[in-house]
Design a protein around this motif. Structure first.
Motif, short mmCIF file in Angstrom:
data_model
loop_
_atom_site.label_atom_id
_atom_site.label_comp_id
_atom_site.label_asym_id
_atom_site.label_seq_id
_atom_site.Cartn_x
_atom_site.Cartn_y
_atom_site.Cartn_z
N ALA A 1 42.35 41.08 53.41
CA ALA A 1 43.05 42.26 52.87
C ALA A 1 43.92 42.89 53.95
N ASP A 2 45.02 43.49 53.49
CA ASP A 2 45.90 44.21 54.41
C ASP A 2 45.35 45.58 54.75
N LEU A 3 44.60 46.15 53.79
CA LEU A 3 44.10 47.50 54.01
C LEU A 3 42.81 47.72 53.22
N VAL A 4 41.84 48.38 53.85
CA VAL A 4 40.60 48.75 53.17
C VAL A 4 40.48 50.27 53.18
N VAL A 5 40.21 50.83 52.00
CA VAL A 5 39.96 52.26 51.86
C VAL A 5 38.47 52.46 51.68
N ALA A 6 37.83 53.15 52.62
CA ALA A 6 36.40 53.44 52.53
C ALA A 6 36.22 54.79 51.85
N ALA A 7 35.74 54.76 50.61
CA ALA A 7 35.64 55.99 49.80
C ALA A 7 34.23 56.19 49.26
N LEU A 8 33.25 55.84 50.07
CA LEU A 8 31.86 56.11 49.70
C LEU A 8 31.56 57.59 49.92
N GLU A 9 30.44 58.06 49.38
CA GLU A 9 30.13 59.49 49.48
C GLU A 9 29.25 59.78 50.69
N SER A 10 29.54 59.08 51.78
CA SER A 10 28.81 59.30 53.04
C SER A 10 29.76 58.97 54.18
N ASP A 11 29.94 59.93 55.09
CA ASP A 11 30.83 59.71 56.22
C ASP A 11 30.36 58.54 57.07
N GLU A 12 29.06 58.46 57.31
CA GLU A 12 28.53 57.41 58.17
C GLU A 12 28.74 56.02 57.55
N LYS A 13 28.54 55.92 56.23
CA LYS A 13 28.76 54.62 55.57
C LYS A 13 30.24 54.26 55.58
N ASN A 14 31.11 55.25 55.44
CA ASN A 14 32.54 54.97 55.49
C ASN A 14 32.95 54.47 56.88
N LEU A 15 32.34 55.03 57.91
CA LEU A 15 32.60 54.54 59.28
C LEU A 15 32.12 53.10 59.40
N LEU A 16 30.90 52.81 58.92
CA LEU A 16 30.35 51.46 59.02
C LEU A 16 31.22 50.45 58.28
N VAL A 17 31.64 50.80 57.06
CA VAL A 17 32.49 49.91 56.27
C VAL A 17 33.81 49.64 57.00
N SER A 18 34.39 50.69 57.58
CA SER A 18 35.67 50.55 58.29
C SER A 18 35.53 49.63 59.49
N LEU A 19 34.44 49.80 60.24
CA LEU A 19 34.23 48.95 61.43
C LEU A 19 33.96 47.50 61.03
N LEU A 20 33.19 47.31 59.95
CA LEU A 20 32.95 45.95 59.45
C LEU A 20 34.25 45.31 58.99
N ALA A 21 35.05 46.06 58.28
CA ALA A 21 36.33 45.54 57.77
C ALA A 21 37.23 45.11 58.93
N ALA A 22 37.33 45.95 59.96
CA ALA A 22 38.16 45.61 61.12
C ALA A 22 37.62 44.37 61.82
N ARG A 23 36.30 44.25 61.86
CA ARG A 23 35.67 43.12 62.56
C ARG A 23 35.96 41.79 61.86
N ILE A 24 36.05 41.80 60.51
CA ILE A 24 36.28 40.54 59.80
C ILE A 24 37.76 40.26 59.58
N GLY A 25 38.64 41.13 60.15
CA GLY A 25 40.06 40.78 60.15
C GLY A 25 40.99 41.64 59.34
N VAL A 26 40.50 42.71 58.71
CA VAL A 26 41.38 43.59 57.92
C VAL A 26 42.37 44.28 58.86
N GLU A 27 43.64 44.31 58.45
CA GLU A 27 44.69 44.87 59.32
C GLU A 27 44.52 46.35 59.57
N ARG A 28 44.13 47.11 58.54
CA ARG A 28 44.17 48.57 58.64
C ARG A 28 43.08 49.19 57.78
#
Length: 445
Positions: free
Chosen positions: A294-321
């Motif tokens: 994916a070119d971009l992942v939007v983390a829109a869960l109802e938890s700040d910590e989970k949104n951080l985790l999702v964002s870091l995982l996405a970046a780790r597997i190659g998501v651009e932004r």
């Protein structure tokens, strides 16, 4: 005028701080600690009490108030506040809500609930996210002049083609103005010889096409446009609206939702979105579904910590932004420092919208830069304006430093402002104004 604000949380305190310079502001909150803090840190009168009670509203002087803003974190409380105010005064009422159903009801009958203006946190946050999508490296985007002008703020990476080059070298776009550079918390009005440095945030104003072209120059490796693959993680109200708005713009996003019933409901509402039922922190699932492409992942869960985790995982597997919804204001800078590309705080977004609506001075549209660093204003020039009938290089001399004419529209046509451009009465002008001189500049325009 007197402005009464009910709710001294982040939204209420932000609005109070912005309006206190030009209005008599009274803040009501049930939390005595918050009230004490407001009285100590802001030039306002803060009182402890129930904002839905007539006695508390009367103590705040609602009879003499020109405006009442209900900005607590509870939708129903805000609605009751406005209804109560309308029963006992003629004040203009503004309510902040999260539930879009309340917004729909109000839009069908603008007199519903006794509310004169309603802002929906979830919808505004989604709109803010969608404006960013499609513009590589963009941190903020706002439309002006009916969409004919766009303001965008870009972060310049170290390996960007515009890094370590002068404004004169970077300015290869006919319909674009370099309005400002935000560097280490300061605002600099760029000149031709100003060098754009890594990690600078560059504010530009121009036609949507020229802004898009500049975006491609800032981050040529990222792929803008509706062909961009976007994955929304979380079927929250914000996640749903992001996907819906993307569909309206021609995107075909994917959305990941863990709850089976919610996933089915979203699949019915979003015909052009592929809804996947899964846990977005499951790395095997992410790899199997090629989320890393994916070119971009939007983390829109109802938890700040989970949104951080999702964002870091996405970046780790190659998501651009990555773009993350961050509900706790204090976390925004921290999350961006550790790997989230753009953090969107719904409370900041709604505070900006209410501030924009309540702003004096005849501006037709206002965008706040970094909440408090600067403003971008759209005005219709009249004969009394310092800009009218004069070349920009002449009129700008009568204004303090920190003002840039970014764009002009005349009879719905875009005009790129230059030193010898003559501004005419009736023109719509978009200006960048340093926050330090806003109160001095506005009366002159």
């Amino acid at each position: 005028m007197r402005v009464v604000i009910v709710g001294a949380g982040q939204v209420g305190s932000s609005i109070a701080a912005d309006l206190a310079d030009v209005h008599e502001v009274v803040v009501i909150d049930s939390d005595a600690e918050r009230v004490e803090d407001m009285n100590y840190s802001h030039d306002v009168l803060a009182i402890a009490g129930d904002g839905t009670a007539v006695s508390t509203l009367e103590e705040a002087g609602v009879d003499d108030a020109g405006m009442v803003i209900a900005s607590t974190d509870d939708d129903e409380t805000n609605i009751v506040v406005c209804s109560t105010v309308k029963a006992i005064s003629d004040a203009f009422t503004i309510a902040r809500v999260k539930n879009t159903e309340y917004l729909r009801t109000w839009q069908r009958s603008k007199k519903a609930f006794g509310i004169d203006f309603m802002v929906c946190t979830n919808l505004l946050a989604a709109e803010s996210i969608v404006r960013i999508i499609g513009l590589p490296a963009a941190r903020d985007v706002d439309p002006f002049a009916g969409g004919r002008v766009q303001m965008a703020e870009f972060e310049v990476a170290e390996n960007s083609p515009v890094s370590n080059v002068t404004i004169r070298e970077a300015d290869r776009f006919e319909a674009l103005t370099f309005a400002a550079i935000l560097r280490n918390g300061t605002v600099e009005i760029p000149r031709g010889e100003t060098v754009i440095q890594p990690n600078d945030r560059v504010v530009v104003i121009g036609t949507p096409k020229s802004v898009q072209e500049f975006a491609r120059t800032v981050a040529p490796d990222e792929s803008p446009g509706t062909a961009e693959e976007v994955v929304v993680v979380g079927g929250s109200e914000i996640g749903f609206h992001v996907a819906r708005l993307l569909e309206e713009r021609g995107f075909r996003p994917r959305l990941i939702e863990r709850d089976p019933e919610r996933a089915r409901n979203l699949a019915e509402k979003l015909p052009d979105t592929v809804v996947m039922e899964s846990d977005a922190t499951d790395t095997e699932f992410l790899e199997r579904e090629h989320v890393g492409d994916a070119d971009l992942v939007v983390a829109a869960l109802e938890s700040d910590e989970k949104n951080l985790l999702v964002s870091l995982l996405a970046a780790r597997i190659g998501v651009e932004r990555t773009v993350a919804v961050i509900d706790t204001t204090e976390y925004v800078d921290l999350f961006e420092a550790v790997g989230v590309d753009v953090g969107v705080n719904p409370r900041e977004v709604v505070a900006e919208e209410i501030t924009r609506f309540t702003r004096e001075g005849g501006a037709e549209n206002v965008a706040l830069i970094e909440s408090d660093k600067a403003e971008v204003l759209e005005i219709e020039v009249d004969d009394a304006s310092v800009l009218a009938g004069r070349e920009i290089r002449e009129s700008i001399q009568q204004l303090p430093e920190g003002v840039v004419v970014g764009a002009i529209t005349r009879d719905r046509e875009f005009i790129t402002p230059r030193g010898d451009t003559v501004v005419e009465a009736g023109d719509h002008v978009v200006l960048f104004v340093d926050a330090a001189v806003v109160s001095e500049v506005t009366p002159e325009l």
